[in-house]
Design an enzyme around this catalytic site. Structure first.
Site, PDB file in Angstrom:
ATOM      1  CG  ASN A   9      -2.119  -1.929  -2.090  1.00 54.10           C
ATOM      2  OD1 ASN A   9      -1.688  -1.057  -1.735  1.00 54.10           O
ATOM      3  ND2 ASN A   9      -3.199  -2.188  -1.852  1.00 54.10           N
ATOM      4  CE  LYS A  11      -4.092  -3.690   1.453  1.00 56.17           C
ATOM      5  NZ  LYS A  11      -5.373  -4.469   1.806  1.00 56.17           N
ATOM      6  CG  HIS A  99      -7.780  -0.719  -2.817  1.00 56.58           C
ATOM      7  ND1 HIS A  99      -8.074  -1.232  -1.541  1.00 56.58           N
ATOM      8  CD2 HIS A  99      -6.800  -1.996  -3.035  1.00 56.58           C
ATOM      9  CE1 HIS A  99      -7.774  -2.410  -0.918  1.00 56.58           C
ATOM     10  NE2 HIS A  99      -6.853  -2.818  -2.091  1.00 56.58           N
ATOM     11  CD  GLU A 101      -7.446  -1.448   2.238  1.00 54.08           C
ATOM     12  OE1 GLU A 101      -6.494  -0.879   1.831  1.00 54.08           O
ATOM     13  OE2 GLU A 101      -7.570  -2.809   2.224  1.00 54.08           O
ATOM     14  CD  GLU A 171      -7.477  -6.171  -4.534  1.00 57.10           C
ATOM     15  OE1 GLU A 171      -6.489  -6.612  -4.268  1.00 57.10           O
ATOM     16  OE2 GLU A 171      -7.785  -5.042  -4.518  1.00 57.10           O
ATOM     17  N   GLY A 177      -7.204  -9.098   3.068  1.00 58.69           N
ATOM     18  CA  GLY A 177      -6.667  -8.923   4.705  1.00 58.69           C
ATOM     19  C   GLY A 177      -7.411  -9.918   5.650  1.00 58.69           C
ATOM     20  CB  SER A 215      -6.078 -13.697   1.752  1.00 55.33           C
ATOM     21  OG  SER A 215      -6.912 -12.882   2.621  1.00 55.33           O
TER      22      SER A 215
HETATM   23  P1  PGA Z   1      -4.332  -8.799   1.034  1.00 53.84           P
HETATM   24  O1  PGA Z   1      -4.677  -7.393   0.182  1.00 53.84           O
HETATM   25  O2  PGA Z   1      -3.376  -9.374   0.166  1.00 53.84           O
HETATM   26  O3  PGA Z   1      -3.797  -8.230   2.298  1.00 53.84           O
HETATM   27  O4  PGA Z   1      -5.549  -9.364   1.312  1.00 53.84           O
HETATM   28  C1  PGA Z   1      -5.028  -7.393  -0.980  1.00 53.84           C
HETATM   29  C2  PGA Z   1      -5.215  -5.753  -1.564  1.00 53.84           C
HETATM   30  O5  PGA Z   1      -6.062  -5.338  -0.681  1.00 53.84           O
HETATM   31  O6  PGA Z   1      -4.909  -5.169  -2.364  1.00 53.84           O
END
Ligand code: PGA
Length: 256
Positions: A9, A11, A99, A101, A171, A177, A215
């Site tokens: 992803n 983003k 997601h 976000e 997640e 992140g 992460s």
């Molecule tokens: P990350 O994000 O690996 O940077 O923690 C995962 C995601 O949001 O799908």
């Protein structure tokens, strides 16, 4: 039969040059994977919507393409939105839905998530439903209840014939992140819970791929993917570096 999946992803990151370079590098390395590994694994690139077309053409047959979000309608007066029919038209196979976000920054409710899931499945694409609890919810002992609710509501209208096109990505919001990963044991425990919730919904739960995200890096992927209910990963930050991403793709147990 559930599939192993690694999805990157991106983003809101990327450029024409990055697509060219990163997708080219990843594709070349994935093409060199052992045939057995290739048969069991789907590697998916999920760029910002504007770059879907380039990823589809750069990715060839080695890589699948996903989109990070679609609207909850197929067409009409919805300025700024794109639909799952359009995503299919452009060669996408997967759509991320819900997601964290999107839920947190854009106020997406479980109801909207369910409408998007319906659009995606009606378009003939595979939906990756993202679920996960916040730190406060985990500390309050609410993680399982929150995640179960997101699954029950998000997937409420999936029909029997559509489950083969449903993937769940667990997640935990506090791990996205932040550099903090759930331990493989904690992630496994939640994945087993999720499979139980799917079972109660009369889904073919053993056949639904459940990904872990938050992460995931080359150095923690193998421990996570060794767990029996973790079928792959949804990778954010680490998907923007070819070496790191490919090494995550190589982190599944060899003999399983
Ligand atoms: P990350 O994000 O690996 O940077 O923690 C995962 C995601 O949001 O799908």
């Amino acid at each position: 039969m559930r599939r192993r999946i690694v999805a990157g992803n991106w983003k809101m990151n990327g450029s024409k040059d990055l697509v060219q370079q990163l997708v080219g590098d990843i594709r070349e390395q994935v093409a060199g994977f052992d045939e057995r590994v290739k048969r069991a694994l789907d590697v998916i690139i999920v760029p910002p919507a504007l770059y879907v077309d380039s990823v589809v053409s750069q990715g060839g047959s080695e890589l699948a393409t996903g989109i990070q979000n679609v609207g909850q309608w197929q067409s009409g007066a919805y300025t700024g939105e794109v639909s799952s029919d359009m995503a299919r038209d452009m060669g996408c196979q997967y759509v991320l839905v819900g997601h964290s976000e999107r839920r947190q920054l854009f106020g997406e409710s479980d109801d909207v998530v369910a409408q998007k899931i319906k659009c995606v499945l009606d378009s003939g694409l595979t939906a990756v439903l993202c679920v996960g609890e916040t730190l406060e919810e985990r500390e309050a002992g609410e993680a399982e209840r929150v995640v179960a609710g997101q699954i029950q509501q998000g997937l409420a209208d999936v029909s029997a014939g559509q489950w083969s096109r449903v993937v769940v990505a667990y997640e935990p919001v506090w791990a996205i992140g932040t550099g903090k990963t759930a331990t493989a044991e904690d992630a496994q425990a939640m994945h087993a819970e999720i499979r139980g919730v799917l079972e109660q919904m009369n889904a073919p739960s053993e056949d639904v791929s459940i990904l872990y995200g938050g992460s995931v890096k080359a150095d923690n992927a193998a421990a996570l993917f060794a767990e029996p209910d973790i079928d792959g990963g949804l990778i954010g930050g680490a998907s923007l570096k070819a070496e790191e991403f490919v090494s995550i793709c190589r982190s599944f147990p060899v003999d399983a």
